[in-house]
Each structure stands twice: as structure tokens, then as C-alpha cells.
Design a protein around this motif. Structure first.
Motif, PDB file in Angstrom:
ATOM      1  N   ASP A 288      36.874  36.155  50.204  1.00  0.00           N
ATOM      2  CA  ASP A 288      37.681  37.365  50.031  1.00  0.00           C
ATOM      3  C   ASP A 288      39.156  36.986  49.938  1.00  0.00           C
ATOM      4  O   ASP A 288      39.669  36.223  50.761  1.00  0.00           O
ATOM      5  N   LEU A 289      39.836  37.523  48.930  1.00  0.00           N
ATOM      6  CA  LEU A 289      41.261  37.227  48.755  1.00  0.00           C
ATOM      7  C   LEU A 289      41.951  38.358  48.009  1.00  0.00           C
ATOM      8  O   LEU A 289      41.323  39.339  47.619  1.00  0.00           O
ATOM      9  N   LEU A 290      43.255  38.219  47.877  1.00  0.00           N
ATOM     10  CA  LEU A 290      44.044  39.155  47.070  1.00  0.00           C
ATOM     11  C   LEU A 290      44.481  38.442  45.803  1.00  0.00           C
ATOM     12  O   LEU A 290      45.099  37.371  45.867  1.00  0.00           O
ATOM     13  N   VAL A 291      44.141  39.011  44.667  1.00  0.00           N
ATOM     14  CA  VAL A 291      44.541  38.472  43.375  1.00  0.00           C
ATOM     15  C   VAL A 291      45.849  39.133  42.973  1.00  0.00           C
ATOM     16  O   VAL A 291      45.989  40.357  43.057  1.00  0.00           O
ATOM     17  N   GLY A 292      46.830  38.323  42.550  1.00  0.00           N
ATOM     18  CA  GLY A 292      48.140  38.863  42.233  1.00  0.00           C
ATOM     19  C   GLY A 292      48.594  38.552  40.819  1.00  0.00           C
ATOM     20  O   GLY A 292      48.247  37.506  40.257  1.00  0.00           O
TER      21      GLY A 292
END
Length: 384
Positions: A288-292
């Protein structure tokens, strides 16, 4: 050839620096301003610290200057421990936001002040050389009240540099100037730093100023260094969601890694498959991560238009637009009701897209970064 008007640049090393105001017995009044900060500033570099109000950047600077005593930790200049030296025993000078010039002295007398106190030789010659460096050759007989804000700033800088500091600390030195003059002085400070080769360590008032002047930036938050890197790395490859939204603006999408495609990771966000360079994956043990992606890296196309097959793609609807001269800022809403920001350059080809217009967003996967996903999407903290 670099002008030999300042002392030899020094490596500044801060190790496990802590500053606590109050005592453990004080309970809620025991405030940790700087929390175990360690960093190294190479000799001759232009180093900046950024962070929201109360993050500890100015307290750290004051400890380096000797104006505050650390609770624990070390401050070393070229390996020499200066942690507990008095300010006037350190090869460190500071330029503050209000410049602190003596109003009753001329420019020449202000710059010469430190040398006269120490009984240095060749004062007039050295002052003339320093005024030439800051391009104030013909202003020596004037008093501070007869100078513009930018000229006063250069006098304060000359007064600090003439004492040959190994490290020059700048505490928001351009904060009192208007925007146009501030941008001019950003370039001027960088020129002077290059000529004298002294290690500059500014605490600039805003992110743009730091990005313009600094070789290396430490972004601080809650008394700790969130990320230490070059301006390019901080902007293109932020380490955390806070850094991503503190330096500029970022669109962050919750995603989960589902596989690979050569050197790219496949990331699913709300049922949409995106691609991310594997080298940009954060060092986490979860998928799980944040894509920017930055707003200026996004392209906007009409619904149904043919898009590059290699690009990441999202469907959205325009909800707002603001004409900003050089560019137009759009706010768009995705199918899952998340608002994203898009900057489009004003080329005079197409008119502004109307509200409720369906559009396609697309961008090169190489412009995608990722940061650890910890809780809800972050809000930008105020910087001062």
C-alpha cells in the motif's frame, strides 16, 4: 577566480542535536523544539532549512550561532566541537531579517564595526573590497535610512562576511523585501556565496527562495528532519507525503502494487491501473502506498481523444478553473470523487475548459513518484 574576502569554508556537522524547553517536571510545558537532528553541511555549500512554523529550524540555527544552548548533542566545525562556545568565539556570523544595522553609523562604519572592535589592520582597504563585492562601492558615506531594503540587506551581508566567518547563517534575510526585490536578491546572494566560497546556511521564508538559492535543503517537521536532499530530488522524488505537499503541490492517489511491467510497477488505484518506475518505490514492507504526480506534469485532453498508449490515464470532470497568466489552474474530480489539480500552460491555442466538462488526464509514468501510505491523505501545513 573566487574572491578571498571570507574565511575558509567549513564542514558543519550536527550530531543528535536536541533542544528541549522546560523540564520533565514541567509536564505540558516541556516542549521538544529540536528532536535528535543529525546532518552534515559540506564546505562551501549553500544549505537551507525549511518547515512549518514551530518545526525547529530557527532554533537549530540559533544553536549553531551560539544564541541557544542545546539540551544534548554536538555541533562541529571542521571536526572541532563548538557546541558550548560563546557566540563571539565561533567562526560563525548571522544575518537576521531586520538586518540590525546601526542607524547612526555610515555604511562604511557599519561594515567596519567588527574589525574595529578586534583592532584589525587595513580596515579601510578591506571595507572597500567588501563593498565592491556587494556592489555598493559608492554608498560608503550614506546612512542606513538613505538606502533601499535591498541595499540594507547587502550592507548587513558585507558586515557579516568581512569578519571572515567559516559559516554564514541567514535567518530569513529577504523576508522584509517585496517580491520583485526578493527575487533579485536571491540571485545576488547566490552570486556572492559563489564568489566568497563561505558555507551559507539560510532559513529562507518560503520554498521558492530555498529552491532558487540552495544546493541542499533540509525539510523539518516536528523538530526532526523529514528529508535532506537537493532541490531537484526533493521536488521530483519526495520521501514523504508531507514533503510532497510542502514543496509545491502534489496530487496523491491511494494505491496498491499489484505486479510489474519491466522496470515499472503496476499500481491499482480505485480500479484504475497506473505505472510507476520501480526505482521510485518507497522503502516500505507493504504494497500500500500513495502514488503522486505534480499538477504541471498532467496533460488534459478531451473525452474520447486518442492518448499515448504508454501514458497513465484517468477520467475526470472539470469543477473549477483559475486563469493565472502564465498558466491556468484547473480543479478536476475523479469518478471516486477525489479532487486533483492540473496546471496547463497558456499557449493561446484553446480557450479555458468549462465547468462540468468531461476530460482525460494523462502523464508519462516516469513523472510518477510514490511515498509511504500512513493514514488519511495529508493536508498541507502552513509554512512561515
Amino acid at each position: 577566480m573566487k574572491t578571498n574576502l571570507a574565511g575558509p569554508a567549513a564542514e558543519l556537522r550536527i550530531t543528535n542535536l536536541v533542544k528541549r524547553f522546560g523540564t520533565a517536571a514541567a509536564g505540558a510545558n516541556n516542549f521538544m523544539a529540536v528532536d535528535n537532528v543529525s546532518l552534515t553541511v559540506p564546505p562551501g555549500s549553500f544549505f537551507a532549512m525549511l518547515g512549518p512554523s514551530g518545526c525547529g529550524k530557527t532554533t537549530t540555527l540559533r544553536m549553531v550561532a551560539g544564541l541557544e544552548q542545546p539540551t544534548s548533542g554536538e555541533i562541529l566545525l571542521n571536526g572541532k566541537d563548538i557546541t558550548h562556545l560563546k557566540p563571539y568565539h565561533r567562526p560563525v556570523n548571522t544575518v537576521f531579517q531586520n538586518y540590525a544595522l546601526f542607524p547612526h553609523l555610515t555604511v562604511h562604519e557599519n561594515v567596519a564595526f567588527g574589525l574595529r572592535r578586534k583592532g584589525e589592520p587595513d580596515i579601510a582597504k578591506r571595507v572597500d573590497a567588501m563593498l565592491e563585492l556587494v556592489q555598493l562601492n559608492d554608498f560608503g558615506a550614506r546612512r542606513p535610512a538613505q538606502l533601499s531594503g535591498g541595499q540594507q540587506q547587502r550592507v548587513a551581508l558585507a558586515r557579516a562576511l568581512i569578519n571572515a566567518p567559516q559559516v554564514l547563517l541567514l535567518d530569513e534575510p529577504l523576508g522584509a523585501l517585496d517580491l520583485k526585490l526578493r527575487r533579485q536578491m536571491q540571485l545576488e546572494l547566490k552570486r556572492i556565496q559563489t564568489e566568497v566560497s563561505t558555507t551559507f546556511r539560510p532559513v529562507p521564508p518560503d520554498q521558492e527562495e530555498a529552491m532558487t538559492m540552495a544546493d541542499t535543503i533540509a525539510v523539518m517537521r516536528h523538530g526532526r528532519v523529514e528529508q535532506l536532499a537537493s532541490p531537484v530530488d526533493l521536488y521530483e522524488r519526495p520521501a514523504t507525503a508531507f514533503v510532497a505537499n510542502f514543496l509545491g503541490k502534489s496530487n496523491l492517489l491511494e494505491g496498491r502494487v499489484t505486479g510489474t511491467d519491466g522496470a515499472l510497477l503496476l499500481v491499482e488505484t480505485h480500479g484504475v491501473a497506473l505505472r510507476l518506475p520501480a526505482a521510485n518505490r518507497p522503502a516500505t514492507t507493504t504494497n500500500d502506498l500513495l502514488v503522486g504526480v505534480r499538477p504541471e506534469k498532467l496533460h488534459m485532453a478531451a473525452a474520447g481523444a486518442q492518448l499515448p498508449a504508454s501514458h497513465n490515464k484517468l477520467q475526470a470532470t472539470v469543477t473549477d478553473s483559475s486563469f493565472m497568466g502564465v498558466s491556468t489552474q484547473y480543479v478536476v474530480r475523479t469518478a471516486w470523487q477525489q479532487e486533483l489539480t492540473v496546471f496547463t500552460q497558456n499557449l493561446g491555442v484553446d480557450g479555458m475548459r468549462a465547468r462540468d466538462t468531461a476530460v482525460q488526464l494523462h502523464w508519462d509514468p516516469q513523472h510518477t513518484f510514490a511515498v509511504p501510505r500512513t493514514g488519511a491523505l495529508p493536508e498541507t501545513e502552513e509554512e512561515t
